[in-house]
Design a protein around this motif. Structure first.
Motif, PDB file in Angstrom:
ATOM      1  N   ALA A   1      19.450 -32.437  18.819  1.00  0.00           N
ATOM      2  CA  ALA A   1      20.969 -32.226  18.652  1.00  0.00           C
ATOM      3  C   ALA A   1      21.839 -33.376  18.995  1.00  0.00           C
ATOM      4  O   ALA A   1      22.638 -33.653  18.186  1.00  0.00           O
ATOM      5  N   ILE A   2      21.299 -34.335  19.712  1.00  0.00           N
ATOM      6  CA  ILE A   2      22.060 -35.606  19.998  1.00  0.00           C
ATOM      7  C   ILE A   2      21.864 -36.471  19.217  1.00  0.00           C
ATOM      8  O   ILE A   2      22.707 -37.360  18.589  1.00  0.00           O
ATOM      9  N   GLY A   3      20.519 -36.694  18.392  1.00  0.00           N
ATOM     10  CA  GLY A   3      20.139 -37.579  17.579  1.00  0.00           C
ATOM     11  C   GLY A   3      20.978 -37.448  16.327  1.00  0.00           C
ATOM     12  O   GLY A   3      21.396 -38.422  15.665  1.00  0.00           O
ATOM     13  N   ILE A   4      20.953 -36.161  15.848  1.00  0.00           N
ATOM     14  CA  ILE A   4      21.565 -35.754  14.439  1.00  0.00           C
ATOM     15  C   ILE A   4      23.085 -35.936  14.613  1.00  0.00           C
ATOM     16  O   ILE A   4      23.674 -36.589  13.720  1.00  0.00           O
ATOM     17  N   THR A   5      23.571 -35.437  15.845  1.00  0.00           N
ATOM     18  CA  THR A   5      25.180 -35.848  16.146  1.00  0.00           C
ATOM     19  C   THR A   5      25.656 -37.241  15.747  1.00  0.00           C
ATOM     20  O   THR A   5      26.701 -37.412  15.271  1.00  0.00           O
ATOM     21  N   MET A   6      24.806 -38.091  16.248  1.00  0.00           N
ATOM     22  CA  MET A   6      25.049 -39.544  16.182  1.00  0.00           C
ATOM     23  C   MET A   6      25.302 -40.067  14.915  1.00  0.00           C
ATOM     24  O   MET A   6      25.615 -41.263  14.561  1.00  0.00           O
ATOM     25  N   PHE A   7      24.598 -39.472  14.105  1.00  0.00           N
ATOM     26  CA  PHE A   7      24.711 -39.838  12.391  1.00  0.00           C
ATOM     27  C   PHE A   7      25.345 -39.042  11.513  1.00  0.00           C
ATOM     28  O   PHE A   7      24.968 -38.909  10.419  1.00  0.00           O
ATOM     29  N   SER A   8      26.206 -38.217  12.157  1.00  0.00           N
ATOM     30  CA  SER A   8      26.808 -37.104  11.338  1.00  0.00           C
ATOM     31  C   SER A   8      28.397 -37.182  11.191  1.00  0.00           C
ATOM     32  O   SER A   8      29.054 -37.193  12.555  1.00  0.00           O
ATOM     33  N   LEU A   9      28.974 -37.905  10.241  1.00  0.00           N
ATOM     34  CA  LEU A   9      30.689 -37.978  10.421  1.00  0.00           C
ATOM     35  C   LEU A   9      31.166 -37.207   9.467  1.00  0.00           C
ATOM     36  O   LEU A   9      32.413 -37.310   9.262  1.00  0.00           O
ATOM     37  N   SER A  10      30.456 -36.445   8.665  1.00  0.00           N
ATOM     38  CA  SER A  10      31.197 -35.181   7.947  1.00  0.00           C
ATOM     39  C   SER A  10      32.211 -34.335   8.635  1.00  0.00           C
ATOM     40  O   SER A  10      31.636 -34.132   9.861  1.00  0.00           O
ATOM     41  N   PRO A  11      33.238 -34.098   8.182  1.00  0.00           N
ATOM     42  CA  PRO A  11      34.053 -33.266   9.126  1.00  0.00           C
ATOM     43  C   PRO A  11      33.689 -31.801   9.432  1.00  0.00           C
ATOM     44  O   PRO A  11      33.843 -31.266  10.478  1.00  0.00           O
ATOM     45  N   TRP A  12      32.644 -31.405   8.436  1.00  0.00           N
ATOM     46  CA  TRP A  12      32.060 -30.133   8.735  1.00  0.00           C
ATOM     47  C   TRP A  12      31.153 -29.996   9.655  1.00  0.00           C
ATOM     48  O   TRP A  12      30.921 -29.255  10.513  1.00  0.00           O
ATOM     49  N   PHE A  13      30.154 -31.050   9.938  1.00  0.00           N
ATOM     50  CA  PHE A  13      29.109 -31.349  10.907  1.00  0.00           C
ATOM     51  C   PHE A  13      29.973 -31.771  12.118  1.00  0.00           C
ATOM     52  O   PHE A  13      29.270 -31.425  13.360  1.00  0.00           O
ATOM     53  N   LEU A  14      30.777 -32.504  12.159  1.00  0.00           N
ATOM     54  CA  LEU A  14      31.457 -32.814  13.501  1.00  0.00           C
ATOM     55  C   LEU A  14      32.023 -31.638  13.971  1.00  0.00           C
ATOM     56  O   LEU A  14      32.122 -31.543  15.407  1.00  0.00           O
ATOM     57  N   THR A  15      32.938 -30.890  13.087  1.00  0.00           N
ATOM     58  CA  THR A  15      33.515 -29.752  14.004  1.00  0.00           C
ATOM     59  C   THR A  15      32.435 -28.357  14.255  1.00  0.00           C
ATOM     60  O   THR A  15      32.686 -28.104  15.573  1.00  0.00           O
ATOM     61  N   ALA A  16      31.104 -28.627  13.877  1.00  0.00           N
ATOM     62  CA  ALA A  16      30.063 -27.785  14.554  1.00  0.00           C
ATOM     63  C   ALA A  16      29.519 -28.319  15.663  1.00  0.00           C
ATOM     64  O   ALA A  16      29.467 -27.617  16.665  1.00  0.00           O
ATOM     65  N   THR A  17      29.432 -29.763  15.641  1.00  0.00           N
ATOM     66  CA  THR A  17      28.613 -30.082  17.062  1.00  0.00           C
ATOM     67  C   THR A  17      29.622 -30.072  18.270  1.00  0.00           C
ATOM     68  O   THR A  17      29.533 -30.076  19.204  1.00  0.00           O
ATOM     69  N   PHE A  18      30.837 -30.375  17.731  1.00  0.00           N
ATOM     70  CA  PHE A  18      31.996 -30.323  18.458  1.00  0.00           C
ATOM     71  C   PHE A  18      32.242 -29.090  19.411  1.00  0.00           C
ATOM     72  O   PHE A  18      32.438 -28.809  20.592  1.00  0.00           O
ATOM     73  N   VAL A  19      32.712 -27.946  18.572  1.00  0.00           N
ATOM     74  CA  VAL A  19      32.693 -26.668  18.860  1.00  0.00           C
ATOM     75  C   VAL A  19      31.440 -26.290  19.872  1.00  0.00           C
ATOM     76  O   VAL A  19      31.599 -25.700  20.918  1.00  0.00           O
ATOM     77  N   LEU A  20      30.228 -26.213  19.425  1.00  0.00           N
ATOM     78  CA  LEU A  20      28.872 -25.710  19.952  1.00  0.00           C
ATOM     79  C   LEU A  20      28.640 -26.461  21.160  1.00  0.00           C
ATOM     80  O   LEU A  20      28.273 -25.854  22.259  1.00  0.00           O
ATOM     81  N   SER A  21      28.921 -27.797  21.194  1.00  0.00           N
ATOM     82  CA  SER A  21      28.884 -28.629  22.570  1.00  0.00           C
ATOM     83  C   SER A  21      29.865 -28.002  23.764  1.00  0.00           C
ATOM     84  O   SER A  21      29.387 -27.995  24.753  1.00  0.00           O
ATOM     85  N   TRP A  22      31.030 -28.081  23.125  1.00  0.00           N
ATOM     86  CA  TRP A  22      32.005 -27.344  24.140  1.00  0.00           C
ATOM     87  C   TRP A  22      31.533 -25.981  24.635  1.00  0.00           C
ATOM     88  O   TRP A  22      31.717 -25.611  25.967  1.00  0.00           O
ATOM     89  N   THR A  23      31.251 -25.010  23.931  1.00  0.00           N
ATOM     90  CA  THR A  23      30.749 -23.756  23.975  1.00  0.00           C
ATOM     91  C   THR A  23      29.614 -23.602  25.225  1.00  0.00           C
ATOM     92  O   THR A  23      29.572 -23.114  26.154  1.00  0.00           O
ATOM     93  N   TYR A  24      28.510 -24.474  24.846  1.00  0.00           N
ATOM     94  CA  TYR A  24      27.286 -24.429  25.632  1.00  0.00           C
ATOM     95  C   TYR A  24      27.571 -25.187  27.082  1.00  0.00           C
ATOM     96  O   TYR A  24      27.144 -24.412  27.936  1.00  0.00           O
ATOM     97  N   SER A  25      28.622 -26.156  26.902  1.00  0.00           N
ATOM     98  CA  SER A  25      28.733 -26.634  28.330  1.00  0.00           C
ATOM     99  C   SER A  25      29.524 -25.681  29.221  1.00  0.00           C
ATOM    100  O   SER A  25      29.242 -25.598  30.425  1.00  0.00           O
ATOM    101  N   VAL A  26      30.619 -24.800  28.514  1.00  0.00           N
ATOM    102  CA  VAL A  26      31.384 -23.777  29.354  1.00  0.00           C
ATOM    103  C   VAL A  26      30.446 -22.737  29.660  1.00  0.00           C
ATOM    104  O   VAL A  26      30.635 -22.400  30.915  1.00  0.00           O
ATOM    105  N   LEU A  27      29.303 -22.388  28.871  1.00  0.00           N
ATOM    106  CA  LEU A  27      28.597 -21.411  29.308  1.00  0.00           C
ATOM    107  C   LEU A  27      27.676 -21.699  30.478  1.00  0.00           C
ATOM    108  O   LEU A  27      27.337 -20.765  31.096  1.00  0.00           O
ATOM    109  N   LEU A  28      27.291 -22.964  30.450  1.00  0.00           N
ATOM    110  CA  LEU A  28      26.459 -23.394  31.566  1.00  0.00           C
ATOM    111  C   LEU A  28      27.231 -23.789  32.799  1.00  0.00           C
ATOM    112  O   LEU A  28      26.635 -23.252  34.071  1.00  0.00           O
ATOM    113  N   LYS A  29      28.262 -24.311  32.681  1.00  0.00           N
ATOM    114  CA  LYS A  29      29.185 -24.843  34.003  1.00  0.00           C
ATOM    115  C   LYS A  29      30.153 -23.986  34.400  1.00  0.00           C
ATOM    116  O   LYS A  29      30.837 -24.389  35.275  1.00  0.00           O
ATOM    117  N   GLY A  30      30.565 -23.030  33.279  1.00  0.00           N
ATOM    118  CA  GLY A  30      31.895 -22.442  33.912  1.00  0.00           C
ATOM    119  C   GLY A  30      33.236 -22.754  33.107  1.00  0.00           C
ATOM    120  O   GLY A  30      33.211 -23.987  32.752  1.00  0.00           O
TER     121      GLY A  30
END
Length: 301
Positions: free
Chosen positions: A27-56
């Motif tokens: 997840a982190i390795g691929i994110t570091m080499f993804s600058l396309s807006p489609w992939f940036l949107t995906a990793t940004f939204v899902l990283s936020w979602t999972y952090s909120v799911l785990l930490k409230g």
């Protein structure tokens, strides 16, 4: 579920430590080499979602503040110091402020924020026990160092809250001047530093007494690599292989200079993006399904 977070009791955290680690490497390795807006949107939204799911929901405010200032600072700094690009927005002290520089700074900021927020959930899933289990034999010093690094900030926050509560009980809720509040804060920080130093010395002596890092030392753990771990690992590796293949073909990035050019959204781009979204969403789906099963079983009551 999203109110207080599920924390270390999440279903995904119950998988084998190597499965958890390989997921975050992908997840982190691929994110570091993804600058396309489609992939940036995906990793940004899902990283936020999972952090909120785990930490409230309490982590939303902190994530918002960090994300906003990172986006602003990186975008502004990049347009000030980088003047490449053909689309000039305006001139500042005879220096061209270009749209390409602004978009690159914004994209790099989203990528950086996403990586850091992935580490927020990493800190919850990959406990100190898991890191020591993974690195304990091959690199015991590295395992101990990593576990201390990821535990350092949350531990200091917990101790500082405990110190502040104790001091409030001793001094009461009486109003204090600004000088008095500064002195009180300095006192609390001094207690925190002393407590942390003393605790680190005790931990070092305790681990040395237990023979940590010695050759031939055995350790007790309850981690077993089961069929479900193997199945999830195969799914992750398969999805990761598709995404890495797409990344090698250039489907996860764009051209910024001299002109911003977004690649054509073809079949391979769609397959790569779909595999990327599914890969990042795996722990979210696993944890939500685990919570649903838990509530349906009646044991939650």
């Amino acid at each position: 579920m999203f109110k207080d977070g599920i924390g270390e009791s999440s279903e995904f955290s119950g998988f084998h430590p190597w499965v958890n680690l390989i997921y975050y490497i992908l997840a982190i390795g691929i994110t570091m080499f993804s600058l396309s807006p489609w992939f940036l949107t995906a990793t940004f939204v899902l990283s936020w979602t999972y952090s909120v799911l785990l930490k409230g929901r309490g982590t939303v405010k902190l994530n918002l503040i960090f994300s906003f200032w990172t986006l602003v600072l990186m975008a502004v700094i990049n347009v000030i110091f980088t003047h490449e690009g053909v689309t000039v927005l305006f001139y500042l002290n005879d220096n061209a402020i270009t749209m390409e520089a602004f978009i690159f700074g914004l994209s790099a900021a989203v990528m950086l924020v996403s990586v850091i927020i992935w580490f927020v959930s990493f800190n919850v899933v990959m406990s100190a026990d898991k890191l020591i289990f993974i690195f304990g034999r091959a690199a015991p010093v590295l395992g101990l160092t990593l576990s201390m690094i990821f535990r350092y900030v949350p531990l200091l926050k917990e101790r500082f809250a405990e110190i502040r509560m104790g001091q409030a009980c001793l001094t009461g809720n009486q109003k204090k001047s600004r000088i008095a509040r500064i002195r009180q804060f300095g006192k609390e920080v001094s207690i925190l530093v002393s407590w942390s130093l003393e605790s680190s010395i005790e931990s070092a002596d305790s681990m040395e007494a237990r023979g940590y890092g010695l050759r031939g030392r055995t350790s007790f753990h309850l981690y077993r690599f089961t069929k479900r771990d193997l199945l999830l690992l195969l799914v992750m590796c398969g999805l990761g292989a598709v995404v890495i293949t797409g990344a090698v073909m250039g489907k996860t990035t764009v051209w910024f200079y001299p002109e911003y050019v977004l690649r054509r959204f073809d079949l391979m781009t769609g397959l790569t993006l779909g595999a990327y979204v599914l890969l990042l969403a795996l722990p979210i789906l696993i944890d939500i399904s685990g919570e649903v099963r838990w509530k349906r079983s009646g044991l939650a009551m």
